[in-house]
Design a protein around this motif. Sequence first.
Motif, PDB file in Angstrom:
ATOM      1  N   PRO A  95     -41.760 -20.724 -25.819  1.00 25.77           N
ATOM      2  CA  PRO A  95     -41.057 -19.564 -26.509  1.00 25.77           C
ATOM      3  C   PRO A  95     -41.905 -18.586 -26.525  1.00 25.77           C
ATOM      4  O   PRO A  95     -41.524 -17.192 -26.639  1.00 25.77           O
ATOM      5  N   ASP A  96     -43.158 -18.807 -26.570  1.00 28.34           N
ATOM      6  CA  ASP A  96     -44.205 -17.559 -27.056  1.00 28.34           C
ATOM      7  C   ASP A  96     -44.671 -17.140 -25.735  1.00 28.34           C
ATOM      8  O   ASP A  96     -45.839 -16.245 -25.995  1.00 28.34           O
ATOM      9  N   ARG A  97     -44.423 -17.402 -24.633  1.00 31.72           N
ATOM     10  CA  ARG A  97     -44.935 -17.014 -23.154  1.00 31.72           C
ATOM     11  C   ARG A  97     -43.892 -16.301 -22.449  1.00 31.72           C
ATOM     12  O   ARG A  97     -42.784 -16.500 -22.626  1.00 31.72           O
ATOM     13  N   LEU A 106     -40.173  -3.280 -19.245  1.00 38.36           N
ATOM     14  CA  LEU A 106     -39.800  -3.259 -20.837  1.00 38.36           C
ATOM     15  C   LEU A 106     -39.920  -1.891 -21.454  1.00 38.36           C
ATOM     16  O   LEU A 106     -40.893  -1.189 -20.991  1.00 38.36           O
ATOM     17  N   LYS A 107     -38.998  -1.523 -22.286  1.00 36.50           N
ATOM     18  CA  LYS A 107     -39.026  -0.190 -23.161  1.00 36.50           C
ATOM     19  C   LYS A 107     -40.226  -0.681 -24.486  1.00 36.50           C
ATOM     20  O   LYS A 107     -40.428  -1.635 -24.531  1.00 36.50           O
ATOM     21  N   ILE A 154     -38.218 -10.144 -24.904  1.00 38.32           N
ATOM     22  CA  ILE A 154     -37.621 -10.300 -23.461  1.00 38.32           C
ATOM     23  C   ILE A 154     -36.231 -10.021 -23.427  1.00 38.32           C
ATOM     24  O   ILE A 154     -35.809  -9.299 -22.696  1.00 38.32           O
ATOM     25  N   GLU A 155     -35.409 -10.818 -24.363  1.00 40.97           N
ATOM     26  CA  GLU A 155     -33.990 -10.778 -24.205  1.00 40.97           C
ATOM     27  C   GLU A 155     -33.386  -9.278 -24.561  1.00 40.97           C
ATOM     28  O   GLU A 155     -32.275  -9.134 -23.896  1.00 40.97           O
ATOM     29  N   LYS A 156     -34.037  -8.467 -25.363  1.00 43.05           N
ATOM     30  CA  LYS A 156     -33.446  -7.225 -25.404  1.00 43.05           C
ATOM     31  C   LYS A 156     -34.077  -6.108 -24.988  1.00 43.05           C
ATOM     32  O   LYS A 156     -33.635  -5.026 -24.879  1.00 43.05           O
ATOM     33  N   GLY A 157     -35.228  -6.684 -24.092  1.00 48.80           N
ATOM     34  CA  GLY A 157     -35.923  -5.768 -23.080  1.00 48.80           C
ATOM     35  C   GLY A 157     -36.936  -4.595 -23.717  1.00 48.80           C
ATOM     36  O   GLY A 157     -36.920  -3.396 -23.278  1.00 48.80           O
ATOM     37  N   TYR A 158     -37.461  -5.240 -24.658  1.00 50.92           N
ATOM     38  CA  TYR A 158     -38.581  -4.184 -25.437  1.00 50.92           C
ATOM     39  C   TYR A 158     -39.820  -4.613 -25.844  1.00 50.92           C
ATOM     40  O   TYR A 158     -39.649  -5.972 -26.293  1.00 50.92           O
ATOM     41  N   MET A 159     -40.881  -4.243 -26.094  1.00 54.25           N
ATOM     42  CA  MET A 159     -42.037  -4.509 -27.072  1.00 54.25           C
ATOM     43  C   MET A 159     -42.291  -3.317 -27.733  1.00 54.25           C
ATOM     44  O   MET A 159     -41.929  -2.164 -27.666  1.00 54.25           O
ATOM     45  N   VAL A 160     -42.930  -3.786 -28.877  1.00 52.35           N
ATOM     46  CA  VAL A 160     -43.282  -2.805 -30.007  1.00 52.35           C
ATOM     47  C   VAL A 160     -44.838  -2.835 -30.241  1.00 52.35           C
ATOM     48  O   VAL A 160     -45.394  -3.875 -30.003  1.00 52.35           O
ATOM     49  N   LEU A 161     -45.459  -1.561 -29.698  1.00 50.89           N
ATOM     50  CA  LEU A 161     -46.901  -1.436 -29.748  1.00 50.89           C
ATOM     51  C   LEU A 161     -47.178  -0.754 -30.828  1.00 50.89           C
ATOM     52  O   LEU A 161     -46.762   0.262 -31.387  1.00 50.89           O
ATOM     53  N   LYS A 162     -48.410  -1.300 -31.638  1.00 54.26           N
ATOM     54  CA  LYS A 162     -48.970  -0.646 -33.030  1.00 54.26           C
ATOM     55  C   LYS A 162     -50.083   0.336 -32.541  1.00 54.26           C
ATOM     56  O   LYS A 162     -50.963   0.211 -31.371  1.00 54.26           O
ATOM     57  N   ARG A 163     -50.246   1.255 -33.089  1.00 52.63           N
ATOM     58  CA  ARG A 163     -51.343   2.293 -32.927  1.00 52.63           C
ATOM     59  C   ARG A 163     -51.397   2.949 -31.479  1.00 52.63           C
ATOM     60  O   ARG A 163     -52.355   3.111 -30.982  1.00 52.63           O
TER      61      ARG A 163
END
Length: 168
Positions: A95-97, A106-107, A154-163
């Motif tokens: 799950p974490d890969r 990905l957005k 992945i399922e929702k098509g995004y990643m959150v990046l800090k800084r």
Amino acid sequence: MKELYLVGKILKAKGLKGEIKVLPITDYPESFLDRKVFYIGENEGDAVRRVVRQGALQKGFAYLLFFGIDTREKAEAVAGEKVYVSVDDLIPLPPDRAYLHELKGLKVLNESFEEVGVVLDVLKMPAHEVYEVKCGEQVVLVPAVEEFVEEIVIEKGYMVLKRLEEFL
């Protein structure tokens, strides 16, 4: 034609019976021992289906014998080509890969969950992987480490990046 994914690169022929030395491009090189079919070519479009006769892993490399590649000359002819598997043959990941192709497109959201870009590619660097992110007209490289990656869904098509602003 099925979707193909890169898993290795043929380095050279080994011996006289058509064995080839492959550099695995995967976190799971042991999967070379389980697979019976690979696709070999300079790119996905010209890759030819090959059935494995025999395989072994040694010192981080895969050594493969294929039906139809049974001489040193035939093995030398494919040196430098890439090794692919079909989408149906990808092994399930924990799950974490994620597979690299799942990250592309990905957005990219900032810490306020505002869309700021899109992942163009994932580059392999000596220390760690790096996300190539298009933010407006600018392309930035963000290390794929916990310090900068808050969440990937992945399922929702995004990643959150800090800084992220540090890279702009």
